[in-house]
Design an enzyme around this catalytic site. Structure first.
Site, PDB file in Angstrom:
ATOM      1  N   ASP A 119       0.841  -1.201   0.000  1.00 19.77           N
ATOM      2  CA  ASP A 119       0.000   0.000   0.000  1.00 19.77           C
ATOM      3  C   ASP A 119       0.880   1.257   0.000  1.00 19.77           C
ATOM      4  O   ASP A 119       1.922   1.313   0.656  1.00 19.77           O
ATOM      5  CB  ASP A 119      -0.871  -0.010   1.264  1.00 19.77           C
ATOM      6  CG  ASP A 119      -1.733   1.219   1.385  1.00 19.77           C
ATOM      7  OD1 ASP A 119      -2.640   1.373   0.551  1.00 19.77           O
ATOM      8  OD2 ASP A 119      -1.470   2.054   2.283  1.00 19.77           O
TER       9      ASP A 119
ATOM     10  N   GLU B   4       1.484  -0.533  -4.927  1.00 19.55           N
ATOM     11  CA  GLU B   4       0.528   0.492  -5.330  1.00 19.55           C
ATOM     12  C   GLU B   4       1.284   1.779  -5.612  1.00 19.55           C
ATOM     13  O   GLU B   4       1.750   2.462  -4.698  1.00 19.55           O
ATOM     14  CB  GLU B   4      -0.529   0.743  -4.257  1.00 19.55           C
ATOM     15  CG  GLU B   4      -1.646   1.639  -4.769  1.00 19.55           C
ATOM     16  CD  GLU B   4      -2.122   2.658  -3.777  1.00 19.55           C
ATOM     17  OE1 GLU B   4      -1.480   2.786  -2.711  1.00 19.55           O
ATOM     18  OE2 GLU B   4      -3.120   3.341  -4.054  1.00 19.55           O
TER      19      GLU B   4
HETATM   20  C1  AAO Z   1      -8.654   9.257   5.785  1.00 18.63           C
HETATM   21  C2  AAO Z   1      -9.406  10.548   5.484  1.00 18.63           C
HETATM   22  C3  AAO Z   1      -8.434  11.712   5.418  1.00 18.63           C
HETATM   23  C4  AAO Z   1      -7.662  11.809   6.745  1.00 18.63           C
HETATM   24  C5  AAO Z   1      -6.946  10.469   6.954  1.00 18.63           C
HETATM   25  C6  AAO Z   1      -6.194  10.426   8.271  1.00 18.63           C
HETATM   26  O1  AAO Z   1     -10.070  10.407   4.208  1.00 18.63           O
HETATM   27  O2  AAO Z   1      -9.164  12.910   5.224  1.00 18.63           O
HETATM   28  O3  AAO Z   1      -6.741  12.854   6.704  1.00 18.63           O
HETATM   29  O4  AAO Z   1      -7.890   9.396   6.978  1.00 18.63           O
HETATM   30  O5  AAO Z   1      -7.076  10.610   9.319  1.00 18.63           O
HETATM   31  C7  AAO Z   1      -7.585   5.453   2.341  1.00 18.63           C
HETATM   32  C8  AAO Z   1      -8.559   6.553   1.919  1.00 18.63           C
HETATM   33  C9  AAO Z   1      -8.182   7.891   2.548  1.00 18.63           C
HETATM   34  C10 AAO Z   1      -8.066   7.714   4.063  1.00 18.63           C
HETATM   35  C11 AAO Z   1      -6.951   6.684   4.300  1.00 18.63           C
HETATM   36  C12 AAO Z   1      -6.663   6.491   5.784  1.00 18.63           C
HETATM   37  O6  AAO Z   1      -8.523   6.700   0.500  1.00 18.63           O
HETATM   38  O7  AAO Z   1      -9.214   8.832   2.267  1.00 18.63           O
HETATM   39  O8  AAO Z   1      -7.768   8.950   4.688  1.00 18.63           O
HETATM   40  O9  AAO Z   1      -7.363   5.434   3.753  1.00 18.63           O
HETATM   41  O10 AAO Z   1      -7.821   6.110   6.460  1.00 18.63           O
HETATM   42  C13 AAO Z   1      -2.851   8.819  -2.912  1.00 18.63           C
HETATM   43  C14 AAO Z   1      -1.797   7.756  -2.603  1.00 18.63           C
HETATM   44  C15 AAO Z   1      -2.327   6.351  -2.713  1.00 18.63           C
HETATM   45  C16 AAO Z   1      -3.612   6.195  -1.910  1.00 18.63           C
HETATM   46  C17 AAO Z   1      -4.607   7.229  -2.462  1.00 18.63           C
HETATM   47  C18 AAO Z   1      -5.950   7.149  -1.773  1.00 18.63           C
HETATM   48  O11 AAO Z   1      -0.704   7.910  -3.491  1.00 18.63           O
HETATM   49  O12 AAO Z   1      -1.365   5.425  -2.228  1.00 18.63           O
HETATM   50  O13 AAO Z   1      -4.090   8.538  -2.251  1.00 18.63           O
HETATM   51  N1  AAO Z   1      -4.164   4.822  -1.960  1.00 18.63           N
HETATM   52  C19 AAO Z   1      -3.836   3.921  -0.864  1.00 18.63           C
HETATM   53  C20 AAO Z   1      -5.022   3.035  -0.524  1.00 18.63           C
HETATM   54  C21 AAO Z   1      -6.112   3.909   0.082  1.00 18.63           C
HETATM   55  C22 AAO Z   1      -5.659   4.466   1.421  1.00 18.63           C
HETATM   56  C23 AAO Z   1      -4.221   4.772   1.450  1.00 18.63           C
HETATM   57  C24 AAO Z   1      -3.403   4.569   0.385  1.00 18.63           C
HETATM   58  C25 AAO Z   1      -3.636   5.131   2.765  1.00 18.63           C
HETATM   59  O14 AAO Z   1      -5.470   2.387  -1.678  1.00 18.63           O
HETATM   60  O15 AAO Z   1      -7.322   3.175   0.237  1.00 18.63           O
HETATM   61  O16 AAO Z   1      -6.361   5.679   1.690  1.00 18.63           O
HETATM   62  O17 AAO Z   1      -3.254   3.891   3.357  1.00 18.63           O
HETATM   63  C26 AAO Z   1      -3.089  11.821  -7.229  1.00 18.63           C
HETATM   64  C27 AAO Z   1      -1.736  11.221  -6.831  1.00 18.63           C
HETATM   65  C28 AAO Z   1      -1.931   9.900  -6.105  1.00 18.63           C
HETATM   66  C29 AAO Z   1      -2.856  10.112  -4.916  1.00 18.63           C
HETATM   67  C30 AAO Z   1      -4.171  10.722  -5.413  1.00 18.63           C
HETATM   68  C31 AAO Z   1      -5.139  10.968  -4.254  1.00 18.63           C
HETATM   69  O18 AAO Z   1      -3.687  10.872  -8.101  1.00 18.63           O
HETATM   70  O19 AAO Z   1      -0.960  10.999  -7.979  1.00 18.63           O
HETATM   71  O20 AAO Z   1      -0.705   9.378  -5.664  1.00 18.63           O
HETATM   72  O21 AAO Z   1      -3.118   8.850  -4.316  1.00 18.63           O
HETATM   73  O22 AAO Z   1      -3.937  11.958  -6.084  1.00 18.63           O
HETATM   74  O23 AAO Z   1      -4.571  11.825  -3.355  1.00 18.63           O
HETATM   75  C32 AAO Z   1      -6.131  12.197 -11.210  1.00 18.63           C
HETATM   76  C33 AAO Z   1      -6.749  11.908  -9.874  1.00 18.63           C
HETATM   77  C34 AAO Z   1      -5.740  12.042  -8.745  1.00 18.63           C
HETATM   78  C35 AAO Z   1      -4.568  11.269  -9.118  1.00 18.63           C
HETATM   79  C36 AAO Z   1      -3.870  11.923 -10.238  1.00 18.63           C
HETATM   80  C37 AAO Z   1      -2.756  11.032 -10.723  1.00 18.63           C
HETATM   81  O24 AAO Z   1      -6.468  13.460 -11.573  1.00 18.63           O
HETATM   82  O25 AAO Z   1      -7.830  12.768  -9.612  1.00 18.63           O
HETATM   83  O26 AAO Z   1      -6.353  11.522  -7.582  1.00 18.63           O
HETATM   84  O27 AAO Z   1      -4.749  12.221 -11.338  1.00 18.63           O
HETATM   85  O28 AAO Z   1      -1.845  11.765 -11.425  1.00 18.63           O
END
Ligand code: AAO
Length: 512
Positions: free
Chosen positions: A212, A248
């Site tokens: 992850d 990931e």
């Molecule tokens: C939760 C709350 C937060 C709080 C946090 C701590 O939502 O508000 O601050 O708790 O209290 C999951 C949920 C999160 C959650 C987290 C912890 O999704 O919402 O936070 O559990 O409970 C990035 C990472 C990637 C990650 C992804 C969600 O790089 O590794 O965010 N995925 C993994 C798991 C996921 C988990 C975690 C990681 C944490 O699969 O389930 O989170 O363990 C760009 C970046 C990416 C980035 C995304 C989103 O990507 O390149 O790296 O991913 O943004 O931030 C498009 C997309 C855009 C995308 C981009 C790529 O336009 O719109 O999202 O292009 O170029």
């Protein structure tokens, strides 16, 4: 002697890219949020007999319990310790699941959350799935144990301590992802605690790991941790087998952190796959299925043997992570089945099928305000069992896409054609396409708004084949559409554009 040694080294070096699935099994399924007891049952009653290679399970380690919002699915991505207890079950149930699945030839792949612990604002207490005490303020996790020495705070240079700029690789790797306490993986002490946890899982019998948030760790720190891992348990795996690793790394292009930086550790999740395929099948931006003739590395995807591919995943099916609006999910069932069918028929990548739960989406200004909702559960927070209906579908709001007969049968298709070349491509310069896999299988899609009526070279031996999309072979007859392949390999295909599923697939194991 030297050549043999070289072959051995190369063989061992390549090991972490191999999925360790049983012979003739070429896909895994992500049973998102399933209980271990239900996974074990599904291995025995469905996955083994239908040729699935393995199961990606949700993180099995102790996680924080969040009450606002009420037990969101993402609380499992906030570790409190590496003890094996979560809403999916305890260590006994975990061990039972791994043993029973391995015993029927279905592997278990663990979602390993090793980049961080819980959110910085999680406070202190014992609100965790094993009741372990923790203090997020002081970064104390005695059940591991970790102290403030084991976190990256001093290394992060962003004002908030969180990742604010994905163009800055130092922030991406040294700062907190959405305020999650960021572990210092350059410390051998931290690498050892994580490796201990993963080795316990390996010794129990798991076949590999989803790493992850790999993007948020330096590749060499991940490698140093993985280098501490044991070989797989020889009860079920040949001596010297290495755990399958898929990391990931969200890389849609345009950021300094790329998937290829992680190839040394194992495969990477190729998010461009679902994003681009979704655009083509939705026919957005003038994209047509006939453009898929060169699908694969020519579409700027990573090399096939470094790719873990999927149409959607647990993040982007609900607007988290990457891929945006083009991602197809079970909510778009007809197009989704076409996308999954295409993925399973095409030779590119190692394939993962998503299996979801349903939640009451509620869009406000284009955003689903219920995207946080956790798995079907009882008032006490326990996750509901997966019930199986008489028609083999699932109840209790488990979607079980992997049990949809179109998807189930295409998992078998992929097994039957494994190793066969991509062959006999045809298209109508629009959205009607066809291609074969050597002399083992052939598939035809009609995503245009008009009839498909064409005679094509299938490359298959003469005979009568059962379409495995609309039905299957049952005894010595087909339950639905039949396809007659002539001695020269030619066959007539008729697909109306309003057919329930506008694609036909045939293979030599579905031949009368
Ligand atoms: C939760 C709350 C937060 C709080 C946090 C701590 O939502 O508000 O601050 O708790 O209290 C999951 C949920 C999160 C959650 C987290 C912890 O999704 O919402 O936070 O559990 O409970 C990035 C990472 C990637 C990650 C992804 C969600 O790089 O590794 O965010 N995925 C993994 C798991 C996921 C988990 C975690 C990681 C944490 O699969 O389930 O989170 O363990 C760009 C970046 C990416 C980035 C995304 C989103 O990507 O390149 O790296 O991913 O943004 O931030 C498009 C997309 C855009 C995308 C981009 C790529 O336009 O719109 O999202 O292009 O170029």
């Amino acid at each position: 002697m030297r050549l043999r040694f070289l072959v051995l080294v190369v063989g061992l070096c390549g090991a972490q890219f191999k999925p360790n699935t049983g012979p003739g099994r070429t896909s895994i399924v992500h049973l998102f949020e399933w209980r271990w007891a239900d996974v074990a049952l599904e291995c025995e009653r469905f996955l083994a007999p239908h040729g699935f290679g393995g199961v990606q399970i949700s993180p099995p380690n102790e996680n924080i319990i969040i009450t606002n919002p009420w037990q969101p699915w993402w609380e499992r991505y906030q570790p409190i310790s590496y003890k094996l207890c979560s809403r999916s079950g305890n260590e006994t149930e975990f061990r039972d699941m791994v043993t029973r699945c391995n015993n029927v030839g279905v592997r278990i792949y663990v979602d390993a959350v090793m980049n961080h612990m819980c959110g910085a604002n999680a406070g202190a207490g014992t609100h965790a799935t094993c009741g372990s005490y923790f203090n997020a303020e002081t970064e104390d996790f005695p059940a591991v144990s970790y102290s403030s020495l084991d976190f990256n705070d001093r290394k992060c240079k962003s004002p908030s301590g969180n990742i604010e700029n994905y163009q800055d690789i130092y922030q991406v790797r040294n700062c907190r992802l959405v305020s999650l306490l960021d572990l210092a993986l350059e410390r051998d002490y931290v690498r050892s605690r994580i490796a201990e946890y993963m080795n316990r899982l390996i010794d129990i019998g798991v076949a590999g790991f989803r790493i992850d948030a790999a993007k948020h760790m330096w590749p060499e720190d991940v490698k140093a941790t993985l280098d501490k891992l044991h070989n797989l348990n020889t009860t079920w795996f040949s001596p010297g087998s290495k755990p399958f690793i898929y990391q990931e790394v969200i890389d849609l292009g345009g950021e300094p952190v790329t998937g290829s930086q992680y190839f040394g550790n194992g495969r990477v999740t190729e998010f461009k796959y679902g994003a681009k395929l979704g655009t083509v099948i939705r026919k957005w931006n003038g994209k047509k299925m006939s453009y898929l003739k060169n699908w694969g590395e020519d579409w700027d995807l990573v090399p096939s043997d470094r790719a873990l591919v999927f149409v959607d995943n647990h993040d982007n099916q609900r607007g988290h992570g990457a891929g945006g609006a083009s991602i197809l999910t079970f909510w778009d069932a007809r197009l989704y089945k076409m996308a999954v069918g295409f993925m399973l028929a095409h030779p590119y990548g190692f394939t993962r099928v998503m299996s979801s739960f349903r939640w009451p989406r509620n869009f406000q200004n284009g955003t689903d305000i219920n995207d946080w909702m956790g798995p079907p559960s009882h008032p006490d927070g326990s996750i509901k069992n997966v019930t199986i209906n008489s028609d083999d579908t699932c109840g209790n709001d488990w979607v079980c896409e992997h049990r949809w007969h179109q998807i189930r049968n295409m998992v078998v298709f992929r097994n039957v054609v494994d190793g066969q070349p991509f062959s006999n491509w045809w298209d109508n310069h629009s959205n009607q396409i066809a291609f074969g896999r050597g002399n083992k299988g052939f598939i035809v899609f009609n995503n245009d708004d008009w009839y498909l009526n064409v005679t094509l070279q299938t490359g298959l031996p003469a005979g009568t084949y059962c379409d495995v999309v609309s039905g299957q072979k049952k005894g010595d007859s087909c339950t639905a559409t039949e396809v007659h392949v002539a001695a020269d390999g030619m066959a007539l295909f008729l697909i109306s554009s309003d057919r329930e599923d506008p694609f036909i697939a045939i293979h030599v194991d579905a031949k009368l």
